[in-house]
Motif scaffolding. Sequence first.
Motif, PDB file in Angstrom:
ATOM      1  N   LYS A 157       0.725  -1.140   0.013  1.00  0.00           N
ATOM      2  CA  LYS A 157       0.136   0.015  -0.073  1.00  0.00           C
ATOM      3  C   LYS A 157       0.706   1.234   0.111  1.00  0.00           C
ATOM      4  O   LYS A 157       1.833   1.371   0.702  1.00  0.00           O
TER       5      LYS A 157
ATOM      6  N   TYR B   4      -2.672  -0.780  -3.231  1.00  0.00           N
ATOM      7  CA  TYR B   4      -3.105   0.250  -3.120  1.00  0.00           C
ATOM      8  C   TYR B   4      -2.291   1.335  -3.461  1.00  0.00           C
ATOM      9  O   TYR B   4      -1.226   1.423  -3.039  1.00  0.00           O
TER      10      TYR B   4
ATOM     11  N   PHE C  95      -6.953  -0.566  -4.868  1.00  0.00           N
ATOM     12  CA  PHE C  95      -7.425   0.662  -4.881  1.00  0.00           C
ATOM     13  C   PHE C  95      -6.393   1.423  -5.906  1.00  0.00           C
ATOM     14  O   PHE C  95      -5.272   1.662  -5.447  1.00  0.00           O
TER      15      PHE C  95
END
Length: 482
Positions: free
Chosen positions: A305, A331, A354
């Motif tokens: 992420k 992400y 994401f």
Amino acid sequence: MSCLLLADYLNEIFEYLEDDKITLHSCLLVNRIYCEIAIRILWRNVWNISYYKTHILLAIMKILIACLPNESKDLLHKNGIFIITPTQKPPLFNYASFCKVLSINKIDQMIQHILENQSHYINLNYKKYLLLQEIIKMYMKQVSSLKSLCYYSSENSKYIQNPITYFIGAKNCLSDLTELNCSSNIYSEFFYQISQICYNIKSITIDFRVIISDGLTNLISLQNNLESVTLKSDYYCRTEFTISSLVKSSLTLTKLKIVNYNTSISFISKFKNLQELILSSNANDYSHEFNQLQHITFSQLRVLKFLYARPRAELLIKFLENNGKNLTEFYVGHHDISLNLAIAKFCLNLKSLFAIFVKDELEILKVILNNCQYLENIRVWCGNGYLDDKEFLNVLVKYSSKNFYELEIYYCISSEILPEDLEKFFINWKNRKSKKSLSLTIFSDNEENFSLDMKNMEIIKIYIETGLIKKFNFLPVSNLFQ
């Protein structure tokens, strides 16, 4: 059925409700057996109640004060501290003894709130410190095995005369600690003492301040099975924390989160067993470090992420080429078309994504949905030049896999979807081969823009009642990167 057998069954059932505080609280009113079991689970981590209002937190504090031993109450009274508790009678339970999580800072905040409203108090700072110390003493003496300690330096806690490790019972209370969240500027004696008590901490979060106390690195290096480390700092404050203390944990460390940490993160290359890597910085994209990291394979890495800035696209793409096949969560909070294409090529086992797509990238999104057949969750931006929500929902219905069930949409400005188009999406979703119920989260700071005179919300409520929507959340934008 005997009471003991019933209690065993209830205890097993209630364990599944640990995070559902509302349901657990309702169990308190059924009968004494329900109450005794539910109260223990509720108070295990009484501070994990983010949806509670301040007045409920204050009520919890007053219950703790009611649980104080008589000698502590007498000491408070002698110093002019009088706080009205829920009842003048002894509490039905020794609530503090049930606690497995101690948040000194939450207690400190509530003490601040309670006593500042008492304008007649003289020597207010001393009284706040005194009450905080007596509550901590109670925890150390009455909690047999604390699992998590949250201790950040504050205006009151820094005046505690003795480290909490000096209180009676502290050694037994803290010896099984598995999680420590702290700031770097707590007095050195705390770190030295706790390093002599705690050897099996699995998770450490350090909030770096201007001062880094002696003993902190020693505490980290003495842990036998450290699995998770979070390093935080104000990016205006350069830390000189010695990473060498983490080297001993290079084989056991599986989760690393770095937030605004200005020291080089090239040390990540030593942690080949990492399963989760989270980097969060507004000021540093870590491109210099990724010149090295792009060539390293982390065979266990599952979660990657970048909550704000990310490395240069070409470096991150090379990293995904080496590590993307094992990722289940990815992400990235910055848009890049080449990076989106790389996701479709290298990250075929994703379950959660994401990524940011602009309006003309629906074809790339289709490729990702086709290639990532394990995808269960996606978070996207809509409106203001990003994806058109109507077009996106149509693509999602047609191309997402049978495993997909969780949708998260961030509206940059406002929703443009019409109620009839939203309802059409739900009807089409209902007709999919997969019968999984849908979880829907909307991120926006303006609920009215999405509601369109409440018509969209009325449609959502209808499909919640039918069971098509399992869960719906409307969250502020501040939650977007958590």
